[in-house]
Design a protein around this motif. Sequence first.
Motif, PDB file in Angstrom:
ATOM      1  N   ILE A  36      87.827  73.620 -81.338  1.00  0.00           N
ATOM      2  CA  ILE A  36      87.438  72.919 -80.104  1.00  0.00           C
ATOM      3  C   ILE A  36      86.070  72.267 -80.277  1.00  0.00           C
ATOM      4  CG2 ILE A  36      86.817  73.223 -77.669  1.00  0.00           C
ATOM      5  CD1 ILE A  36      88.967  75.364 -77.481  1.00  0.00           C
ATOM      6  N   ILE A  37      85.158  72.992 -80.901  1.00  0.00           N
ATOM      7  CA  ILE A  37      83.826  72.419 -81.178  1.00  0.00           C
ATOM      8  C   ILE A  37      83.969  71.180 -82.064  1.00  0.00           C
ATOM      9  CG2 ILE A  37      81.610  72.824 -82.319  1.00  0.00           C
ATOM     10  CD1 ILE A  37      81.865  75.772 -81.490  1.00  0.00           C
ATOM     11  N   ALA A  38      84.835  71.277 -83.063  1.00  0.00           N
ATOM     12  CA  ALA A  38      85.048  70.149 -83.972  1.00  0.00           C
ATOM     13  C   ALA A  38      85.681  68.963 -83.238  1.00  0.00           C
ATOM     14  CB  ALA A  38      85.938  70.575 -85.136  1.00  0.00           C
ATOM     15  N   PHE A  39      86.597  69.242 -82.296  1.00  0.00           N
ATOM     16  CA  PHE A  39      87.197  68.163 -81.508  1.00  0.00           C
ATOM     17  C   PHE A  39      86.120  67.444 -80.696  1.00  0.00           C
ATOM     18  CE2 PHE A  39      91.258  70.963 -81.125  1.00  0.00           C
ATOM     19  CZ  PHE A  39      91.598  70.662 -82.443  1.00  0.00           C
ATOM     20  N   GLU A  40      85.264  68.234 -80.043  1.00  0.00           N
ATOM     21  CA  GLU A  40      84.221  67.646 -79.198  1.00  0.00           C
ATOM     22  C   GLU A  40      83.213  66.847 -80.015  1.00  0.00           C
ATOM     23  OE1 GLU A  40      82.365  70.509 -76.640  1.00  0.00           O
ATOM     24  OE2 GLU A  40      84.171  70.785 -75.408  1.00  0.00           O
ATOM     25  N   GLU A  41      82.936  67.315 -81.208  1.00  0.00           N
ATOM     26  CA  GLU A  41      81.972  66.615 -82.081  1.00  0.00           C
ATOM     27  C   GLU A  41      82.637  65.527 -82.908  1.00  0.00           C
ATOM     28  OE1 GLU A  41      80.127  69.706 -84.340  1.00  0.00           O
ATOM     29  OE2 GLU A  41      78.916  70.431 -82.648  1.00  0.00           O
ATOM     30  N   GLU A  42      83.960  65.362 -82.698  1.00  0.00           N
ATOM     31  CA  GLU A  42      84.752  64.323 -83.366  1.00  0.00           C
ATOM     32  C   GLU A  42      84.705  64.429 -84.884  1.00  0.00           C
ATOM     33  OE1 GLU A  42      83.977  60.454 -81.772  1.00  0.00           O
ATOM     34  OE2 GLU A  42      84.739  61.008 -79.796  1.00  0.00           O
ATOM     35  N   LYS A  43      84.680  65.676 -85.355  1.00  0.00           N
ATOM     36  CA  LYS A  43      84.769  65.895 -86.798  1.00  0.00           C
ATOM     37  C   LYS A  43      86.206  65.709 -87.266  1.00  0.00           C
ATOM     38  CE  LYS A  43      80.743  68.931 -87.116  1.00  0.00           C
ATOM     39  NZ  LYS A  43      80.237  70.291 -87.430  1.00  0.00           N
ATOM     40  N   TYR A  44      87.156  66.050 -86.397  1.00  0.00           N
ATOM     41  CA  TYR A  44      88.545  65.711 -86.629  1.00  0.00           C
ATOM     42  C   TYR A  44      89.296  65.761 -85.297  1.00  0.00           C
ATOM     43  CZ  TYR A  44      88.905  70.870 -87.130  1.00  0.00           C
ATOM     44  OH  TYR A  44      88.808  72.222 -86.968  1.00  0.00           O
ATOM     45  N   LYS A  45      90.505  65.203 -85.293  1.00  0.00           N
ATOM     46  CA  LYS A  45      91.271  65.046 -84.061  1.00  0.00           C
ATOM     47  C   LYS A  45      92.262  66.197 -83.883  1.00  0.00           C
ATOM     48  CE  LYS A  45      89.332  61.021 -83.566  1.00  0.00           C
ATOM     49  NZ  LYS A  45      88.270  60.821 -82.556  1.00  0.00           N
ATOM     50  N   PRO A  46      92.548  66.563 -82.642  1.00  0.00           N
ATOM     51  CA  PRO A  46      93.555  67.611 -82.401  1.00  0.00           C
ATOM     52  C   PRO A  46      94.962  67.092 -82.665  1.00  0.00           C
ATOM     53  CG  PRO A  46      92.800  66.681 -80.324  1.00  0.00           C
ATOM     54  CD  PRO A  46      91.935  66.086 -81.394  1.00  0.00           C
ATOM     55  N   THR A  47      95.857  67.995 -82.963  1.00  0.00           N
ATOM     56  CA  THR A  47      97.264  67.624 -83.096  1.00  0.00           C
ATOM     57  C   THR A  47      97.810  67.274 -81.724  1.00  0.00           C
ATOM     58  OG1 THR A  47      98.026  69.899 -82.752  1.00  0.00           O
ATOM     59  CG2 THR A  47      97.535  69.218 -85.029  1.00  0.00           C
ATOM     60  N   LEU A  48      98.981  66.663 -81.686  1.00  0.00           N
ATOM     61  CA  LEU A  48      99.607  66.314 -80.410  1.00  0.00           C
ATOM     62  C   LEU A  48      99.831  67.569 -79.564  1.00  0.00           C
ATOM     63  CD1 LEU A  48     100.882  64.214 -78.567  1.00  0.00           C
ATOM     64  CD2 LEU A  48     103.049  64.521 -79.820  1.00  0.00           C
ATOM     65  N   GLU A  49     100.238  68.653 -80.237  1.00  0.00           N
ATOM     66  CA  GLU A  49     100.464  69.913 -79.516  1.00  0.00           C
ATOM     67  C   GLU A  49      99.168  70.413 -78.882  1.00  0.00           C
ATOM     68  OE1 GLU A  49     101.880  74.555 -80.302  1.00  0.00           O
ATOM     69  OE2 GLU A  49     101.868  73.097 -81.960  1.00  0.00           O
ATOM     70  N   ASN A  50      98.065  70.351 -79.627  1.00  0.00           N
ATOM     71  CA  ASN A  50      96.779  70.806 -79.093  1.00  0.00           C
ATOM     72  C   ASN A  50      96.253  69.863 -78.004  1.00  0.00           C
ATOM     73  OD1 ASN A  50      96.622  73.151 -80.579  1.00  0.00           O
ATOM     74  ND2 ASN A  50      95.415  72.243 -82.236  1.00  0.00           N
ATOM     75  N   GLU A  51      96.561  68.578 -78.127  1.00  0.00           N
ATOM     76  CA  GLU A  51      96.190  67.634 -77.071  1.00  0.00           C
ATOM     77  C   GLU A  51      96.826  68.053 -75.749  1.00  0.00           C
ATOM     78  OE1 GLU A  51      96.975  63.536 -77.728  1.00  0.00           O
ATOM     79  OE2 GLU A  51      95.829  63.422 -79.593  1.00  0.00           O
ATOM     80  N   MET A  52      98.109  68.403 -75.811  1.00  0.00           N
ATOM     81  CA  MET A  52      98.828  68.807 -74.596  1.00  0.00           C
ATOM     82  C   MET A  52      98.277  70.117 -74.046  1.00  0.00           C
ATOM     83  SD  MET A  52     100.814  66.364 -73.964  1.00  0.00           S
ATOM     84  CE  MET A  52     101.633  67.158 -72.588  1.00  0.00           C
ATOM     85  N   LYS A  53      97.952  71.044 -74.930  1.00  0.00           N
ATOM     86  CA  LYS A  53      97.382  72.311 -74.477  1.00  0.00           C
ATOM     87  C   LYS A  53      96.054  72.086 -73.748  1.00  0.00           C
ATOM     88  CE  LYS A  53      99.271  75.446 -78.017  1.00  0.00           C
ATOM     89  NZ  LYS A  53      98.900  76.355 -79.144  1.00  0.00           N
ATOM     90  N   LEU A  54      95.219  71.241 -74.303  1.00  0.00           N
ATOM     91  CA  LEU A  54      93.916  70.959 -73.705  1.00  0.00           C
ATOM     92  C   LEU A  54      94.080  70.220 -72.382  1.00  0.00           C
ATOM     93  CD1 LEU A  54      92.061  69.849 -76.956  1.00  0.00           C
ATOM     94  CD2 LEU A  54      91.591  71.931 -75.640  1.00  0.00           C
ATOM     95  N   SER A  55      95.013  69.288 -72.348  1.00  0.00           N
ATOM     96  CA  SER A  55      95.281  68.529 -71.125  1.00  0.00           C
ATOM     97  C   SER A  55      95.748  69.449 -70.008  1.00  0.00           C
ATOM     98  CB  SER A  55      96.339  67.453 -71.403  1.00  0.00           C
ATOM     99  OG  SER A  55      96.716  66.798 -70.209  1.00  0.00           O
TER     100      SER A  55
END
Length: 377
Positions: A36-55
Amino acid sequence: MNKKVFIGRKLKEARMYRGKTIDVLAKETNINKKDIIAFEEEKYKPTLENEMKLSNALNFPKEFFKQADNTKITIENTHIRPECTIPKVEQISYREKLVMAHKLMSFIEGYIQFPETNLPDNLNKNDEIEDLATKVRRYWELGDGIIGNMLTLLEINGIVVSDFNVNKKGALSFSQKQTIQDSTRYFISLGNDKKSACIRNYDLAYELAYIVSAEANIQAKKFSKDEFACAFLLPKETFTKDLKLVNDLEDYIELKKKWIVPISAMILRAYQLGEISYKKYMHLMNEMDKKGWLKKEPLDDNIKATSPILLKKAVEMLLENNIMSKASLILNLEKWGLYIYPDDVEDLLGFKEGKLSEDKKTKGSNVTKVNFKSKKK
Protein backbone atom coordinates in the motif's frame (compact mmCIF):
# COMPACT_ATOMS: atom_id res chain seq x y z
CA MET A 1 -6.55 7.20 -26.34
CA ASN A 2 -4.10 6.46 -23.55
CA LYS A 3 -5.26 4.05 -20.92
CA LYS A 4 -5.72 5.72 -17.56
CA VAL A 5 -3.42 4.42 -14.85
CA PHE A 6 -3.69 4.22 -11.09
CA ILE A 7 -2.54 7.43 -9.36
CA GLY A 8 -0.89 6.80 -6.00
CA ARG A 9 -1.62 10.18 -4.44
CA LYS A 10 -5.33 9.64 -5.13
CA LEU A 11 -5.15 6.49 -3.02
CA LYS A 12 -3.60 8.49 -0.19
CA GLU A 13 -6.24 11.19 -0.60
CA ALA A 14 -9.07 8.65 -0.40
CA ARG A 15 -7.50 6.92 2.60
CA MET A 16 -7.12 10.20 4.48
CA TYR A 17 -10.65 11.24 3.50
CA ARG A 18 -11.98 8.08 5.17
CA GLY A 19 -9.77 8.58 8.22
CA LYS A 20 -7.93 5.28 7.83
CA THR A 21 -4.34 4.49 8.62
CA ILE A 22 -2.27 2.30 6.31
CA ASP A 23 -2.41 -0.46 8.95
CA VAL A 24 -6.21 -0.38 9.02
CA LEU A 25 -6.49 -0.37 5.24
CA ALA A 26 -4.03 -3.26 4.98
CA LYS A 27 -6.11 -5.30 7.42
CA GLU A 28 -9.40 -4.52 5.64
CA THR A 29 -8.07 -5.39 2.19
CA ASN A 30 -5.65 -8.15 3.11
CA ILE A 31 -3.02 -6.27 1.13
CA ASN A 32 0.50 -6.07 2.55
CA LYS A 33 1.18 -2.73 4.25
CA LYS A 34 4.42 -2.29 2.30
CA ASP A 35 2.51 -2.71 -0.94
CA ILE A 36 0.00 0.00 0.00
CA ILE A 37 2.87 2.36 0.81
CA ALA A 38 4.42 1.51 -2.55
CA PHE A 39 1.10 2.17 -4.33
CA GLU A 40 0.80 5.58 -2.68
CA GLU A 41 4.40 6.47 -3.51
CA GLU A 42 3.83 5.20 -7.08
CA LYS A 43 6.74 2.80 -6.92
CA TYR A 44 4.51 0.30 -8.68
CA LYS A 45 0.83 -0.13 -9.57
CA PRO A 46 -1.70 -2.42 -7.88
CA THR A 47 -3.17 -5.36 -9.73
CA LEU A 48 -6.76 -5.11 -10.95
CA GLU A 49 -7.82 -7.31 -8.03
CA ASN A 50 -6.10 -5.00 -5.53
CA GLU A 51 -7.59 -1.94 -7.23
CA MET A 52 -11.06 -3.36 -6.59
CA LYS A 53 -10.21 -4.22 -2.99
CA LEU A 54 -8.99 -0.68 -2.34
CA SER A 55 -12.00 0.84 -4.10
CA ASN A 56 -14.43 -1.23 -2.03
CA ALA A 57 -12.66 -0.66 1.29
CA LEU A 58 -12.47 3.11 0.79
CA ASN A 59 -15.92 3.39 -0.86
CA PHE A 60 -14.69 5.39 -3.83
CA PRO A 61 -15.42 4.54 -7.48
CA LYS A 62 -12.43 2.87 -9.13
CA GLU A 63 -12.32 5.78 -11.61
CA PHE A 64 -11.48 8.13 -8.73
CA PHE A 65 -8.01 6.60 -8.48
CA LYS A 66 -7.27 7.11 -12.19
CA GLN A 67 -8.54 10.65 -12.69
CA ALA A 68 -6.11 13.51 -12.13
CA ASP A 69 -7.56 16.45 -10.21
CA ASN A 70 -9.32 18.94 -12.46
CA THR A 71 -8.86 21.66 -9.84
CA LYS A 72 -5.67 22.30 -7.91
CA ILE A 73 -6.49 23.37 -4.37
CA THR A 74 -3.77 24.61 -2.04
CA ILE A 75 -4.41 24.38 1.70
CA GLU A 76 -2.90 27.58 3.07
CA ASN A 77 -3.64 26.79 6.70
CA THR A 78 -5.88 24.69 8.91
CA HIS A 79 -7.05 25.83 12.33
CA ILE A 80 -7.91 23.03 14.73
CA ARG A 81 -8.53 23.86 18.37
CA PRO A 82 -5.79 22.68 20.72
CA GLU A 83 -8.41 21.13 23.02
CA CYS A 84 -9.67 18.89 20.21
CA THR A 85 -9.53 15.25 21.34
CA ILE A 86 -10.53 13.68 18.03
CA PRO A 87 -7.88 11.20 16.79
CA LYS A 88 -5.34 12.62 14.35
CA VAL A 89 -6.61 10.50 11.46
CA GLU A 90 -10.09 11.96 11.92
CA GLN A 91 -8.70 15.50 11.99
CA ILE A 92 -6.99 14.76 8.69
CA SER A 93 -10.26 13.34 7.38
CA TYR A 94 -12.07 16.59 8.21
CA ARG A 95 -9.40 18.56 6.38
CA GLU A 96 -9.79 16.40 3.28
CA LYS A 97 -13.58 16.74 3.40
CA LEU A 98 -13.32 20.53 3.35
CA VAL A 99 -11.05 20.25 0.31
CA MET A 100 -13.62 18.01 -1.37
CA ALA A 101 -16.34 20.54 -0.49
CA HIS A 102 -14.30 23.19 -2.30
CA LYS A 103 -14.01 20.93 -5.35
CA LEU A 104 -17.79 20.54 -5.35
CA MET A 105 -18.17 24.29 -5.03
CA SER A 106 -15.82 24.84 -7.99
CA PHE A 107 -18.01 22.59 -10.12
CA ILE A 108 -21.21 24.35 -9.01
CA GLU A 109 -19.64 27.74 -9.77
CA GLY A 110 -19.97 26.86 -13.44
CA TYR A 111 -23.70 27.36 -12.96
CA ILE A 112 -24.17 29.44 -9.79
CA GLN A 113 -22.54 32.70 -8.73
CA PHE A 114 -21.57 32.54 -5.05
CA PRO A 115 -20.85 35.50 -2.76
CA GLU A 116 -17.24 36.61 -2.99
CA THR A 117 -15.08 36.59 0.12
CA ASN A 118 -15.97 39.90 1.75
CA LEU A 119 -13.55 40.87 4.52
CA PRO A 120 -12.14 44.27 5.50
CA ASP A 121 -8.74 45.11 4.03
CA ASN A 122 -7.64 47.35 6.91
CA LEU A 123 -6.99 44.69 9.54
CA ASN A 124 -3.62 45.38 11.12
CA LYS A 125 -1.50 43.08 13.26
CA ASN A 126 -0.85 45.99 15.65
CA ASP A 127 -4.57 46.53 16.30
CA GLU A 128 -6.05 45.58 19.64
CA ILE A 129 -8.50 42.68 19.54
CA GLU A 130 -11.34 45.02 20.51
CA ASP A 131 -10.49 47.26 17.54
CA LEU A 132 -10.34 44.32 15.13
CA ALA A 133 -13.78 43.14 16.25
CA THR A 134 -15.14 46.66 15.78
CA LYS A 135 -13.58 46.97 12.31
CA VAL A 136 -15.30 43.79 11.13
CA ARG A 137 -18.62 44.90 12.64
CA ARG A 138 -18.40 48.29 10.94
CA TYR A 139 -17.38 46.79 7.61
CA TRP A 140 -20.35 44.44 7.68
CA GLU A 141 -22.59 47.32 8.85
CA LEU A 142 -23.68 45.55 12.03
CA GLY A 143 -23.59 48.55 14.34
CA ASP A 144 -23.55 47.59 18.02
CA GLY A 145 -26.59 45.37 17.95
CA ILE A 146 -27.26 41.69 18.49
CA ILE A 147 -26.01 39.13 15.96
CA GLY A 148 -28.74 36.53 16.09
CA ASN A 149 -27.36 34.26 13.38
CA MET A 150 -23.61 34.06 12.82
CA LEU A 151 -24.01 31.33 10.25
CA THR A 152 -26.05 33.44 7.82
CA LEU A 153 -23.76 36.41 8.42
CA LEU A 154 -20.70 34.41 7.38
CA GLU A 155 -22.36 32.81 4.37
CA ILE A 156 -23.52 36.08 2.83
CA ASN A 157 -19.95 37.34 3.19
CA GLY A 158 -18.48 34.46 1.24
CA ILE A 159 -17.30 32.20 4.08
CA VAL A 160 -18.39 28.62 3.45
CA VAL A 161 -19.77 26.64 6.40
CA SER A 162 -20.30 22.87 6.44
CA ASP A 163 -22.17 20.74 8.97
CA PHE A 164 -20.88 17.28 8.08
CA ASN A 165 -19.46 16.93 11.61
CA VAL A 166 -22.43 18.08 13.69
CA ASN A 167 -23.48 14.56 14.62
CA LYS A 168 -19.92 13.40 15.33
CA LYS A 169 -19.43 12.99 19.07
CA GLY A 170 -16.54 15.08 20.33
CA ALA A 171 -16.11 17.01 17.09
CA LEU A 172 -15.19 20.69 17.43
CA SER A 173 -15.50 23.42 14.83
CA PHE A 174 -12.40 24.12 12.76
CA SER A 175 -11.39 26.33 9.83
CA GLN A 176 -9.34 26.13 6.70
CA LYS A 177 -7.93 28.65 4.24
CA GLN A 178 -7.81 27.29 0.69
CA THR A 179 -6.65 28.79 -2.58
CA ILE A 180 -7.45 27.97 -6.21
CA GLN A 181 -5.06 29.92 -8.42
CA ASP A 182 -5.36 33.44 -6.97
CA SER A 183 -8.80 32.96 -5.42
CA THR A 184 -8.89 32.40 -1.65
CA ARG A 185 -11.78 30.95 0.32
CA TYR A 186 -12.26 30.28 4.00
CA PHE A 187 -14.15 27.12 4.99
CA ILE A 188 -15.52 26.32 8.43
CA SER A 189 -16.69 22.92 9.63
CA LEU A 190 -19.17 23.00 12.48
CA GLY A 191 -18.61 20.73 15.47
CA ASN A 192 -20.99 18.69 17.56
CA ASP A 193 -22.77 21.77 18.98
CA LYS A 194 -26.08 19.99 19.66
CA LYS A 195 -27.60 22.36 17.08
CA SER A 196 -27.82 25.03 19.77
CA ALA A 197 -27.96 28.54 18.29
CA CYS A 198 -26.02 29.99 21.22
CA ILE A 199 -23.17 27.49 20.99
CA ARG A 200 -23.10 27.71 17.19
CA ASN A 201 -22.94 31.50 17.25
CA TYR A 202 -19.99 31.42 19.63
CA ASP A 203 -18.16 28.65 17.77
CA LEU A 204 -18.47 30.54 14.48
CA ALA A 205 -17.30 33.79 16.08
CA TYR A 206 -14.34 31.82 17.44
CA GLU A 207 -13.50 30.57 13.95
CA LEU A 208 -13.98 34.08 12.56
CA ALA A 209 -11.24 35.09 15.01
CA TYR A 210 -8.87 32.70 13.24
CA ILE A 211 -9.83 34.19 9.88
CA VAL A 212 -9.25 37.72 11.18
CA SER A 213 -5.85 36.75 12.58
CA ALA A 214 -4.91 35.25 9.21
CA GLU A 215 -6.02 38.37 7.34
CA ALA A 216 -4.13 40.60 9.78
CA ASN A 217 -1.00 38.40 9.61
CA ILE A 218 -1.11 37.64 13.33
CA GLN A 219 0.18 34.29 14.53
CA ALA A 220 -2.86 32.27 15.52
CA LYS A 221 -1.21 31.12 18.76
CA LYS A 222 -0.76 34.73 19.83
CA PHE A 223 -4.34 35.73 19.10
CA SER A 224 -7.04 35.09 21.71
CA LYS A 225 -9.97 33.62 19.81
CA ASP A 226 -12.16 33.73 22.92
CA GLU A 227 -11.47 37.41 23.48
CA PHE A 228 -12.30 38.24 19.87
CA ALA A 229 -15.47 36.11 19.87
CA CYS A 230 -16.73 37.86 23.00
CA ALA A 231 -15.87 41.32 21.67
CA PHE A 232 -17.49 40.60 18.31
CA LEU A 233 -20.72 39.09 19.67
CA LEU A 234 -21.07 41.38 22.70
CA PRO A 235 -20.10 44.96 21.72
CA LYS A 236 -18.83 47.06 24.61
CA GLU A 237 -21.34 49.92 24.72
CA THR A 238 -24.60 48.01 24.40
CA PHE A 239 -23.60 44.93 26.39
CA THR A 240 -22.26 47.01 29.29
CA LYS A 241 -25.68 48.64 29.65
CA ASP A 242 -27.31 45.21 29.95
CA LEU A 243 -24.78 44.13 32.56
CA LYS A 244 -26.05 46.89 34.87
CA LEU A 245 -29.21 44.81 35.31
CA VAL A 246 -27.33 41.64 36.32
CA ASN A 247 -26.98 40.72 40.00
CA ASP A 248 -26.59 36.95 40.09
CA LEU A 249 -26.05 33.95 37.83
CA GLU A 250 -29.73 33.42 37.02
CA ASP A 251 -29.93 36.93 35.54
CA TYR A 252 -27.61 35.80 32.76
CA ILE A 253 -30.33 33.45 31.52
CA GLU A 254 -32.41 36.44 30.44
CA LEU A 255 -29.38 37.97 28.75
CA LYS A 256 -28.81 34.71 26.92
CA LYS A 257 -32.31 34.90 25.44
CA LYS A 258 -31.51 38.35 24.11
CA TRP A 259 -27.94 37.97 22.86
CA ILE A 260 -28.05 34.29 21.75
CA VAL A 261 -24.61 33.74 23.30
CA PRO A 262 -23.53 31.19 25.97
CA ILE A 263 -23.66 32.36 29.59
CA SER A 264 -20.02 31.39 30.07
CA ALA A 265 -19.04 33.78 27.25
CA MET A 266 -21.08 36.61 28.75
CA ILE A 267 -19.43 36.15 32.13
CA LEU A 268 -16.01 36.19 30.47
CA ARG A 269 -16.96 39.35 28.58
CA ALA A 270 -18.15 41.00 31.80
CA TYR A 271 -14.72 40.32 33.30
CA GLN A 272 -12.93 41.57 30.18
CA LEU A 273 -14.87 44.83 30.36
CA GLY A 274 -14.04 45.28 34.04
CA GLU A 275 -17.67 45.01 35.09
CA ILE A 276 -16.89 42.17 37.49
CA SER A 277 -13.73 41.35 39.42
CA TYR A 278 -11.65 38.23 38.92
CA LYS A 279 -12.98 36.97 42.25
CA LYS A 280 -16.56 37.46 41.04
CA TYR A 281 -15.72 35.82 37.72
CA MET A 282 -14.35 32.72 39.46
CA HIS A 283 -17.34 32.63 41.81
CA LEU A 284 -19.78 32.67 38.89
CA MET A 285 -17.86 29.99 37.02
CA ASN A 286 -17.77 27.81 40.14
CA GLU A 287 -21.53 28.26 40.48
CA MET A 288 -21.96 27.19 36.87
CA ASP A 289 -19.87 24.11 37.56
CA LYS A 290 -21.97 23.18 40.59
CA LYS A 291 -25.18 23.52 38.57
CA GLY A 292 -23.75 21.45 35.72
CA TRP A 293 -23.98 24.42 33.36
CA LEU A 294 -20.42 24.03 32.12
CA LYS A 295 -21.56 20.85 30.38
CA LYS A 296 -25.03 22.02 29.41
CA GLU A 297 -26.43 25.49 29.94
CA PRO A 298 -30.09 26.50 30.29
CA LEU A 299 -31.83 27.19 26.96
CA ASP A 300 -29.31 25.21 24.90
CA ASP A 301 -32.12 22.90 23.76
CA ASN A 302 -34.66 25.70 23.35
CA ILE A 303 -32.92 28.05 20.93
CA LYS A 304 -32.24 26.00 17.80
CA ALA A 305 -29.62 26.87 15.23
CA THR A 306 -30.12 27.14 11.49
CA SER A 307 -28.13 24.94 9.11
CA PRO A 308 -25.68 25.95 6.35
CA ILE A 309 -27.44 26.62 3.04
CA LEU A 310 -24.84 28.12 0.69
CA LEU A 311 -23.86 24.92 -1.16
CA LYS A 312 -27.08 23.07 -0.42
CA LYS A 313 -29.30 25.83 -1.81
CA ALA A 314 -27.14 26.13 -4.92
CA VAL A 315 -27.66 22.45 -5.80
CA GLU A 316 -31.38 22.70 -5.00
CA MET A 317 -31.57 25.58 -7.49
CA LEU A 318 -29.94 23.43 -10.16
CA LEU A 319 -32.48 20.68 -9.55
CA GLU A 320 -35.57 22.87 -9.13
CA ASN A 321 -34.79 24.92 -12.25
CA ASN A 322 -34.34 21.73 -14.28
CA ILE A 323 -30.74 22.60 -15.08
CA MET A 324 -29.83 19.08 -13.97
CA SER A 325 -31.58 16.04 -12.62
CA LYS A 326 -30.24 14.09 -9.66
CA ALA A 327 -28.72 11.51 -11.98
CA SER A 328 -27.17 14.03 -14.37
CA LEU A 329 -25.67 15.95 -11.44
CA ILE A 330 -23.56 12.95 -10.51
CA LEU A 331 -22.83 12.23 -14.18
CA ASN A 332 -21.71 15.82 -14.78
CA LEU A 333 -19.49 15.68 -11.72
CA GLU A 334 -17.80 12.64 -13.26
CA LYS A 335 -17.41 14.39 -16.63
CA TRP A 336 -15.89 17.32 -14.78
CA GLY A 337 -13.41 14.91 -13.20
CA LEU A 338 -14.85 14.34 -9.72
CA TYR A 339 -15.72 10.70 -9.10
CA ILE A 340 -17.50 10.33 -5.77
CA TYR A 341 -20.66 8.50 -4.79
CA PRO A 342 -23.97 10.34 -4.23
CA ASP A 343 -23.92 9.65 -0.49
CA ASP A 344 -20.66 11.59 -0.17
CA VAL A 345 -22.13 14.50 -2.12
CA GLU A 346 -25.14 14.43 0.23
CA ASP A 347 -22.86 14.39 3.26
CA LEU A 348 -20.76 17.32 2.06
CA LEU A 349 -23.76 19.42 1.04
CA GLY A 350 -25.87 18.70 4.12
CA PHE A 351 -28.65 16.79 2.36
CA LYS A 352 -30.63 14.01 3.96
CA GLU A 353 -29.61 10.51 2.96
CA GLY A 354 -31.18 9.55 -0.37
CA LYS A 355 -31.73 13.10 -1.59
CA LEU A 356 -29.48 12.61 -4.62
CA SER A 357 -30.40 9.04 -5.45
CA GLU A 358 -30.58 8.47 -9.17
CA ASP A 359 -33.88 9.08 -10.92
CA LYS A 360 -34.97 7.90 -14.33
CA LYS A 361 -35.25 11.30 -15.98
CA THR A 362 -31.96 12.82 -17.12
CA LYS A 363 -31.85 16.37 -18.37
CA GLY A 364 -29.85 17.60 -21.33
CA SER A 365 -26.60 19.49 -21.19
CA ASN A 366 -28.01 23.03 -21.59
CA VAL A 367 -26.36 25.30 -19.05
CA THR A 368 -28.01 28.28 -17.38
CA LYS A 369 -26.02 30.78 -15.33
CA VAL A 370 -27.82 31.66 -12.09
CA ASN A 371 -26.85 34.54 -9.80
CA PHE A 372 -27.08 32.98 -6.33
CA LYS A 373 -25.84 35.94 -4.31
CA SER A 374 -23.84 38.93 -5.39
CA LYS A 375 -21.16 40.45 -3.24
CA LYS A 376 -22.46 43.07 -0.87
CA LYS A 377 -21.53 46.51 -2.08
